[in-house]
Design a protein around this motif. Structure first.
Motif, PDB file in Angstrom:
ATOM      1  N   THR A   1     -28.518 -28.740  16.708  1.00  0.00           N
ATOM      2  CA  THR A   1     -29.625 -29.074  16.025  1.00  0.00           C
ATOM      3  C   THR A   1     -29.267 -30.234  15.044  1.00  0.00           C
ATOM      4  N   THR A   2     -30.522 -31.153  15.144  1.00  0.00           N
ATOM      5  CA  THR A   2     -30.284 -32.441  14.341  1.00  0.00           C
ATOM      6  C   THR A   2     -31.384 -32.385  13.324  1.00  0.00           C
ATOM      7  N   VAL A   3     -30.921 -32.671  12.265  1.00  0.00           N
ATOM      8  CA  VAL A   3     -32.182 -32.774  11.219  1.00  0.00           C
ATOM      9  C   VAL A   3     -32.274 -34.361  10.925  1.00  0.00           C
TER      10      VAL A   3
ATOM     11  N   ILE B   1     -37.379 -34.731   7.367  1.00  0.00           N
ATOM     12  CA  ILE B   1     -38.720 -34.779   7.891  1.00  0.00           C
ATOM     13  C   ILE B   1     -39.201 -34.097   9.303  1.00  0.00           C
ATOM     14  N   GLY B   2     -37.828 -33.373   9.856  1.00  0.00           N
ATOM     15  CA  GLY B   2     -38.087 -32.577  11.003  1.00  0.00           C
ATOM     16  C   GLY B   2     -36.622 -32.258  11.445  1.00  0.00           C
TER      17      GLY B   2
ATOM     18  N   ALA C   1     -29.999 -27.040  24.215  1.00  0.00           N
ATOM     19  CA  ALA C   1     -28.915 -26.151  24.216  1.00  0.00           C
ATOM     20  C   ALA C   1     -28.138 -26.723  25.687  1.00  0.00           C
ATOM     21  N   LEU C   2     -27.164 -26.663  25.929  1.00  0.00           N
ATOM     22  CA  LEU C   2     -26.260 -27.159  26.946  1.00  0.00           C
ATOM     23  C   LEU C   2     -25.436 -25.887  27.623  1.00  0.00           C
ATOM     24  N   TYR C   3     -25.553 -25.605  28.769  1.00  0.00           N
ATOM     25  CA  TYR C   3     -24.389 -24.485  29.371  1.00  0.00           C
ATOM     26  C   TYR C   3     -23.822 -25.329  30.320  1.00  0.00           C
ATOM     27  N   ILE C   4     -22.543 -24.846  30.226  1.00  0.00           N
ATOM     28  CA  ILE C   4     -21.409 -25.527  31.217  1.00  0.00           C
ATOM     29  C   ILE C   4     -20.870 -24.351  32.184  1.00  0.00           C
ATOM     30  N   ARG C   5     -21.166 -24.451  33.270  1.00  0.00           N
ATOM     31  CA  ARG C   5     -20.689 -23.397  34.370  1.00  0.00           C
ATOM     32  C   ARG C   5     -19.357 -23.986  34.859  1.00  0.00           C
TER      33      ARG C   5
END
Length: 83
Positions: A31-33, A42-43, A48-52
């Motif tokens: 999450t970037t603020v 301001i937002g 999400a990143l999944y690694i298999r």
């Protein structure tokens, strides 16, 4: 191992999902603020990143394949001559 299976088993605080010795998964949510120069937020944006990680029969090499929640399969493998 499908993306839905990975998401189900990685929910909560699980750091890794081991389906078998041939298939494992890990993931991260970032999450970037976003802030103005004066320090006021301001937002936000989140991804999400999944690694298999997979191991083929009669092999000891682990192959890592990234997949975001927007894709149902890993990116296609490059073939042919790269220029």
């Amino acid at each position: 191992m499908s993306l839905q299976e990975r998401k189900t088993h990685m929910a909560g605080d699980a750091a890794i999902y081991i389906k078998s010795r041939f298939a494992v998964c890990t993931g991260i949510q970032v999450t970037t603020v976003w802030m103005r120069n004066n320090g006021n937020p301001i937002g936000t944006s989140t991804f999400a990143l999944y690694i298999r990680g997979t191991v083929k029969d009669n092999d000891r090499t682990i192959r890592y394949e990234p997949c975001s929640p927007r894709c149902s399969t890993p990116p296609p493998k490059k073939t042919g001559v790269q220029r």
